[in-house]
Design a protein around this motif. Structure first.
Motif, PDB file in Angstrom:
ATOM      1  N   THR A  48       0.948  -1.289   0.000  1.00  0.00           N
ATOM      2  CA  THR A  48       0.055  -0.119   0.067  1.00  0.00           C
ATOM      3  C   THR A  48       0.935   1.253   0.019  1.00  0.00           C
ATOM      4  O   THR A  48       2.251   1.016   0.131  1.00  0.00           O
ATOM      5  CB  THR A  48      -0.815  -0.004   1.127  1.00  0.00           C
ATOM      6  N   CYS A  99      -3.571   1.795  11.193  1.00  0.00           N
ATOM      7  CA  CYS A  99      -4.628   0.924  10.428  1.00  0.00           C
ATOM      8  C   CYS A  99      -4.189   0.501   8.888  1.00  0.00           C
ATOM      9  O   CYS A  99      -4.515  -0.530   8.341  1.00  0.00           O
ATOM     10  CB  CYS A  99      -5.983   1.405  10.516  1.00  0.00           C
ATOM     11  N   GLN A 100      -3.140   1.382   8.596  1.00  0.00           N
ATOM     12  CA  GLN A 100      -2.850   1.090   6.917  1.00  0.00           C
ATOM     13  C   GLN A 100      -1.843  -0.193   7.177  1.00  0.00           C
ATOM     14  O   GLN A 100      -1.785  -0.799   6.269  1.00  0.00           O
ATOM     15  CB  GLN A 100      -1.897   2.125   6.746  1.00  0.00           C
ATOM     16  N   SER A 133      -4.009  -3.341   7.759  1.00  0.00           N
ATOM     17  CA  SER A 133      -4.972  -3.581   6.570  1.00  0.00           C
ATOM     18  C   SER A 133      -3.875  -4.306   5.548  1.00  0.00           C
ATOM     19  O   SER A 133      -4.469  -4.969   4.874  1.00  0.00           O
ATOM     20  CB  SER A 133      -5.443  -2.287   6.021  1.00  0.00           C
ATOM     21  N   SER A 140     -14.056  -3.674   9.591  1.00  0.00           N
ATOM     22  CA  SER A 140     -13.623  -2.444   8.560  1.00  0.00           C
ATOM     23  C   SER A 140     -14.097  -0.948   9.173  1.00  0.00           C
ATOM     24  O   SER A 140     -14.762  -1.061  10.117  1.00  0.00           O
ATOM     25  CB  SER A 140     -14.598  -2.658   7.357  1.00  0.00           C
ATOM     26  N   VAL A 165      -6.631   1.098   0.608  1.00  0.00           N
ATOM     27  CA  VAL A 165      -7.040  -0.160   0.113  1.00  0.00           C
ATOM     28  C   VAL A 165      -8.225  -0.103  -0.648  1.00  0.00           C
ATOM     29  O   VAL A 165      -8.950   0.959  -0.191  1.00  0.00           O
ATOM     30  CB  VAL A 165      -7.110  -1.204   1.325  1.00  0.00           C
ATOM     31  N   ASP A 201     -10.070  -3.411   4.324  1.00  0.00           N
ATOM     32  CA  ASP A 201      -9.150  -2.713   5.279  1.00  0.00           C
ATOM     33  C   ASP A 201      -9.489  -3.573   6.731  1.00  0.00           C
ATOM     34  O   ASP A 201     -10.400  -4.466   6.713  1.00  0.00           O
ATOM     35  CB  ASP A 201      -9.596  -1.351   5.565  1.00  0.00           C
ATOM     36  N   THR A 231      -9.253  -2.211  10.647  1.00  0.00           N
ATOM     37  CA  THR A 231      -9.253  -1.605  11.578  1.00  0.00           C
ATOM     38  C   THR A 231      -8.950  -1.754  12.819  1.00  0.00           C
ATOM     39  O   THR A 231      -9.410  -3.086  13.318  1.00  0.00           O
ATOM     40  CB  THR A 231     -10.547  -0.303  11.973  1.00  0.00           C
TER      41      THR A 231
END
Length: 274
Positions: free
Chosen positions: A132, A198-199, A202, A220, A228, A233, A235
């Motif tokens: 990502t 959270c990235q 994910s 999510s 994404v 995702d 979270t």
């Protein structure tokens, strides 16, 4: 009865415990004495508490073997803790017989779960990967992403073992180096320590969505995120959602995570025999 009295006279001196020639504890026999009928006994509850104190003073965590960024294996290092059986024997000899009034604290090694041999085996085959992208100009968010990526990098999940993102990464606080950055709370943008991680969760979710991985817990965001596709995702929040998966392969898996140059990269590796 005379023998008992003489032994206590001999043991009147303090029990001195050293570590590398430095005195770390001086114990008195009277502090651990319990009277029972006409014979003295050790108060084992106090002795257990004392062993906890000694353990805290000498304990060293074991360090797992890991892969460096260039692929070189960094060897494991054993940890140290108190050898309770040896210490009890030494203290009993002092308490009842007046022996060993000055002793080097007995230690035993704690071997790490992941050694160099295991790392060399499970780095051979790539099972999955995902990338990502983020704006590296957002310094606070980039910093948080890098910290979380570092926390999961080189983590080994053994067969049948469950991986919890919150447990492995830990609490996101100022004291642990996290910075305030944008987060989504109930569908609204806000700011909090650890914003951006959270990235990482994910990216990990998309990398581990494999045939041999069971997703145990995944939520999510309440609104779409840019890194994404919708619904892809995961979270996470310390007091809320977690991302959890279980390794159902018959071999351990190795997580490699890198955050640099605006890219969050996660690879899942294992043995060629998988």
């Amino acid at each position: 009865m005379i023998t008992v009295i003489l032994s206590f006279l001999l043991a009147a001196n303090p029990f001195i415990i050293t570590d590398e020639d430095e005195v770390i504890e001086k114990l008195s026999q009277e502090d651990f004495m319990m009277s029972y009928l006409d014979s003295p006994f050790i108060n084992n509850q106090k002795l257990e508490l004392q062993m906890e104190v000694l353990t805290e003073k000498i304990y060293k965590d074991p360090i797992n073997a890991r892969l460096a960024d260039n692929g070189r294996i960094i060897k494991e290092k054993p940890g140290l803790t108190l050898d309770r059986l040896k210490f009890k024997k030494q203290f009993y000899d002092y308490f009842y017989n007046g022996e060993d009034r000055a002793v080097e604290v007995p230690k035993r090694k704690i071997y790490p779960r992941v050694d160099s041999e295991l790392i060399s085996e499970i780095r051979e085959k790539e099972l999955g990967s995902y990338v990502t992208y983020f704006k590296s100009g957002n310094k606070e968010r980039t910093h948080n992403i890098s910290l979380a990526a570092e926390a999961i990098d080189n983590h080994v999940v053994f067969p049948g073992e469950t991986f919890s993102f919150n447990k492995v990464v830990g609490k996101r606080t100022k004291e642990r180096g996290y910075k305030r950055a944008p987060v989504i709370v109930r569908g609204e943008l806000s700011e909090d320590y650890g914003g951006g991680i959270c990235q990482v969760s994910s990216t990990l979710f998309n990398a581990v969505e494999l045939r041999g991985i069971k997703i145990v817990e995944r939520y999510s965001h309440s609104r779409s995120v840019p890194y994404v596709p919708p619904g892809r995702d995961a979270t996470v929040s310390w007091y809320g959602p977690d991302f959890v998966f279980k390794n159902k392969y018959n071999q351990p898996i190795l997580i490699r995570a890198f955050a640099k140059n605006g890219q969050m990269v996660i690879k899942i590796l294992s043995s060629d025999s998988l």
